[in-house]
Design an enzyme around this catalytic site. Structure first.
Site, PDB file in Angstrom:
ATOM      1  N   CYS A   1     -55.017 -37.758 -50.168  1.00 13.40           N
ATOM      2  CA  CYS A   1     -54.687 -36.495 -50.829  1.00 13.40           C
ATOM      3  C   CYS A   1     -55.940 -35.700 -51.162  1.00 13.40           C
ATOM      4  O   CYS A   1     -55.854 -34.508 -51.497  1.00 13.40           O
ATOM      5  CB  CYS A   1     -53.869 -36.760 -52.095  1.00 13.40           C
ATOM      6  SG  CYS A   1     -54.575 -38.012 -53.164  1.00 13.40           S
TER       7      CYS A   1
ATOM      8  N   GLU B   1     -47.835 -35.541 -58.153  1.00 15.41           N
ATOM      9  CA  GLU B   1     -49.080 -35.180 -57.476  1.00 15.41           C
ATOM     10  C   GLU B   1     -48.693 -34.813 -56.047  1.00 15.41           C
ATOM     11  O   GLU B   1     -48.108 -35.623 -55.329  1.00 15.41           O
ATOM     12  CB  GLU B   1     -50.063 -36.346 -57.494  1.00 15.41           C
ATOM     13  CG  GLU B   1     -51.380 -36.025 -56.808  1.00 15.41           C
ATOM     14  CD  GLU B   1     -51.912 -37.177 -55.992  1.00 15.41           C
ATOM     15  OE1 GLU B   1     -52.162 -36.971 -54.781  1.00 15.41           O
ATOM     16  OE2 GLU B   1     -52.073 -38.284 -56.541  1.00 15.41           O
TER      17      GLU B   1
END
Length: 527
Positions: A301, A265
């Site tokens: 994020c 990720e």
């Protein structure tokens, strides 16, 4: 407990190397307690060989046994008490409520996977019974289910020292799948990692799991990290971090004699589309998004790093209100000196580009440890023509992109790379009018949300935390929620296998009473 700084080679503590590191307080530059010894090549090899041997025993543990193991890890983490909280605060510079909440999330997701295992149907057991009299050809007895992939390497994240770290989602889902795990500790929170590793090893012993089910090592990514990824016993990698770091691991994994999946990720700017009806409520929208941009000092994020709008009579008011709100927010300490320096560098480089307007920044000057909240603005044409504006700035920063028309908005969305999230703000009639643009955003993200903020990720069955590249290396999977377990399994078909040799999930009598597909029908019945 006193920190020993050693590597966890399975159940054995080891510190044979001559390299070590310390962690320094971001404000005083004084060292925190603990000297952490980098693992030698021999120590890493031993941890991996132990994990490989453990795999053949651990993968045959029942789902109930693995569930008990995960619950015991959760209990042992809680048994660490306030010592864990205090150390994590010192290493991450995050406030106590955030760390206590993250501990709750970490323990909660371990228990969530335990519950998944107790129910058991997640293995997707499918049975097609033999048809010996079928014409023109008979059919064999075929039974398929998901089985663990092998040893998994997990690289800790910097921004979630508990939930995406030693016992975080990657480790929890891999252990739930039946895979031994070797964790590469993050250099910014080595002490936190040691405490959590101690809890996991205690659970390994209490639950009689094989030595090597879990290991944790310290060291540099270019040495220890590369050695782990290139080792042939490793069958998958879990990573959360920068695009540069994730792509390095991805490239290494594909250079191997036997390439393996890297579930990374990585970067995301999380576009937020403000429809005209949302801009009418400029004051509330500006306050809501100023909070989301700066929550956690922008170190999520899912930080809303991009705001898209079509210019109208309300857009200037929204920009003005957003600027006012950002100006009132006090700069806060970032995770580490290196992250703060990277934020300042990226911020300055971006603001020095041509045709960018600084909308607003905190009125209070930041210290060398803090990130200064900032919002800027560019036109659609400027955004499309300058790749710099498409880059993630990890910190309390967001960019407003003003479009002259829906056609320009189309071009901006088409220019976007893959994202973790996309957000749509506005009323339903507006959403129907902008349906084309919303569907275009859907093609570029893993989670599309409406009338909210992207910061905050629910840990549940329905969550998708991943997206098209470069948000993640494989958009088919999630790193949050029970779906994360599917990264570390593979389908195996058993043809004409004796019932006594079959996994419990595929046996005639269905002893676990899980939901299976038998001869095209969902059922919990035995054969």
């Amino acid at each position: 407990m006193s920190l020993h700084g050693k590597n966890f080679i399975g159940n054995i503590l080891s510190a044979n190397g001559d390299k070590s590191s310390k962690i320094y307080d971001i404000h005083s530059n004084e060292p925190l307690e603990g000297v952490f010894y980098h693992a030698t090549k021999e120590e890493v090899d031993e941890a991996l060989e132990k994990a490989n041997l453990a795999f053949f025993e651990y993968k045959e543990k029942t789902q109930a046994q693995r569930a008990e193991f995960l619950e015991t890890i959760a209990d042992e983490i809680m048994n660490l008490g306030d010592e864990l909280i205090v150390r994590t605060i010192a290493e991450s510079n995050l406030p106590r409520p955030r760390i206590e909440g993250e501990r709750g999330r970490t323990v909660g997701q371990l228990k969530m996977f335990a519950n998944l295992l107790k129910e058991g149907s997640w293995v997707e057991a499918t049975i097609d019974e033999a048809l010996p009299d079928r014409k023109p050809l008979p059919r064999n007895d075929l039974r398929k289910m998901l089985r663990p992939i092998g040893v998994v390497s997990v690289f800790e994240a910097s921004n979630f020292p508990l939930a995406f770290a030693c016992a975080g989602g990657d480790t929890a889902s891999a252990l739930a799948a039946g895979c031994p795990v070797i964790v590469k500790a993050h250099s910014s929170h080595s002490g936190t990692s040691e405490l959590i590793a101690t809890a996991i090893i205690e659970a390994v012993k209490k639950c009689n799991m094989p030595d090597g089910t879990f290991s944790m090592v310290h060291g540099g990514g270019r040495t220890v990290g590369q050695q782990i990824v290139l080792h042939e016993v490793v069958k998958a990698v879990g990573f959360t971090g920068s695009t540069q770091g994730g792509m390095k691991l991805f490239e290494l994994a594909n250079q191997r004699k036997t390439p393996i999946p890297v579930f990374a990720e990585m970067g995301s700017i999380n576009p937020c589309l403000f429809l005209p009806s949302a801009l009418k409520d400029a004051e509330n929208m500006a306050e809501l998004y100023a909070g989301s941009i700066t929550v956690g000092v922008g170190q999520f994020c899912t930080n809303p790093g991009l705001i898209l709008l079509v210019k109208d009579e309300n857009s200037e008011k929204f920009k003005s209100k957003l600027s006012e709100n950002i100006a009132q927010i006090t700069p806060s300490t970032m995770l580490s000196s290196s992250i703060q320096q990277a934020f300042e560098k990226s911020r300055e480089e971006t603001l020095s580009q041509n045709d960018i307007e600084l909308l607003g920044e905190s009125k209070l000057k930041n210290t060398r440890a803090e990130g200064r909240p900032t919002v800027a603005c560019v036109t659609a044409k400027t955004f499309i023509s300058n790749p710099k504006f498409h880059e993630e700035i990890f910190g309390p920063y967001s960019l407003v992109v003003e479009c002259e028309s829906k056609d320009e908005l189309d071009l901006v969305i088409e220019s976007l790379e893959g994202q973790l999230t996309a957000t749509v703000m506005g009323e339903e009639p507006d959403m129907l009018e902008f349906k084309k643009q919303i569907f275009s955003l859907e093609n570029r993200c893993g989670r599309i949300l409406f009338n909210g903020v992207p910061t905050g990720v629910e840990v549940c069955h329905s969550m998708q935390h991943g997206g098209p590249f470069p948000a993640a290396t494989d958009s088919r999977f999630t790193s949050v929620g029970t779906g994360a377990i599917r990264r570390f399994v593979r389908p195996v078909c058993f043809q004409d296998c004796p019932n006594s040799l079959l996994p419990e999930e595929l046996k005639d009598e269905n002893p676990l009473e899980i939901l299976r597909i038998v001869n095209d029908k969902y059922t919990r019945e035995s054969l």
